[in-house]
Design a protein around this motif. Structure first.
Motif: not given
Length: 349
Positions: A6-7, A2-4, A10
């Motif tokens: 989101a990055q 999920t973090s990847l 962005d």
């Protein structure tokens, strides 16, 4: 995961905003990217020539008579085809950056208070990039169709130099205000800067004459200028010494008049690049012009051009007038008038 995601999202959003909702910072970044990609394709174009891949794709706009992409061809190796076709593909990178510059400039004008009247020259400079890419593509076709005639090859290089100049002007203008241009150095030093710029331009023209006379034509079938290589090489070297002398004089004058530190640093960088370029030039001459050094020499020529443009643009500003600071600058430059009053005598960029 999920973090990847989101990055990535962005970064994609930031990339889109950089040209659709631009700021001065992102506009300058796109302009700088245009300088870099134009310089890059200039150097890779020299790589095509020194690798004898100039006719790796023997037709235009197709690579071969029956294909837009490299295909088996008895007269040309797969390596030469890949080099030439790869350089053609780089033109699309230059075009993509050019389009982004236009979008960013147009949107920046639209979002500027007061209608963005002071930014319209930025839009004109930005439009020169896609127009230049189209002109280069058409001229590249002429280069192929004339079997790498040295005149057409020379103009191809000089068009790239012109596009670099337009891209750098866009970069410099994007970081300035909307006031009339005011010089930051004595008017005679500013004139010397323009003389140096002209001398570097002449040096580049002499360089393409040497290139069109010597080896590394791009293909064994290519023609050459009918000049004596020793004569044109010596003429080129003479102009090099003129450029170096003018740069030293400019550097000395800037220090003597206590001109702005960033202008002096830029002139010092230019002088260092010229010396390095001179060393490469003389070494390649005495080593019978090896291909790798030719490539480095073209890179050096591009860097000399960009460094000279940087010096010239740093000699003036469009920021709001600070009467007290301008008075001090005028006094140290040996000109008693405020710079904004003296500007008509000193010219502007």
């Amino acid at each position: 995961m999920t973090s990847l995601s989101a990055q990535i999202r962005d970064r994609a959003t930031g990339f889109h905003r950089s040209y659709w909702l631009p700021s001065t910072v992102t506009m300058r970044r796109w302009a700088l990217a245009s300088v870099v990609v134009n310089a890059g394709i200039t150097v890779t174009g020299a790589g095509v020539r020194v690798s004898k891949s100039g006719l790796g794709c023997p037709t235009w706009p197709r690579c071969t008579p029956d294909s837009f992409v490299p295909a088996q061809h008895d007269a040309h190796s797969a390596f030469n085809m890949a080099i030439e076709f790869g350089n053609r593909l780089l033109a699309f990178v230059v075009l993509a950056v050019a389009v982004a510059c236009v979008l960013a400039a147009v949107r920046l004008v639209r979002d500027t208070d007061g209608g963005g009247r002071g930014r319209r020259d930025l839009v004109r400079l930005a439009w020169l990039q896609p127009i230049g890419v189209l002109a280069q593509a058409l001229w590249g076709g002429l280069v192929v169709r004339t079997m790498l005639n040295p005149f057409t090859v020379s103009v191809h290089f000089l068009l790239s130099i012109a596009m670099i100049a337009a891209a750098y002007a866009m970069f410099a203008r994007a970081g300035e205000g909307d006031e009339p241009p005011r010089r930051l150095v004595h008017r005679d030093i500013r004139t010397l800067g323009f003389v140096l710029l002209g001398a570097v331009g002449l040096l580049l023209v002499a360089g393409v004459v040497v290139t069109g006379t010597g080896p590394h034509s791009g293909d064994d079938a290519a023609s050459r200028f009918g000049f004596d290589i020793e004569t044109v090489a010596r003429l080129h070297a003479d102009i090099v010494w003129i450029v170096v002398g003018l740069t030293f004089a400019l550097l000395f004058a800037l220090h003597l008049t206590d001109s702005p530190a960033r202008v002096r640093r830029a002139a010092l960088v230019l002088f260092g690049v010229e010396l390095a370029q001179g060393v490469i030039g003389y070494v390649q001459y005495f080593l019978a012009i090896p291909a790798l050094l030719v490539l480095l020499h073209v890179l050096g020529s591009t860097l000399v051009w960009i460094s000279t443009l940087r010096v010239v643009f740093l000699m003036r500003t469009r920021d709001p007038v600070d009467p007290e600071a301008d008075g001090r600058a005028a006094a140290t430059a040996g000109d008693a008038q405020p710079l904004e009053a003296a500007a008509p005598h000193g010219g502007s960029a």
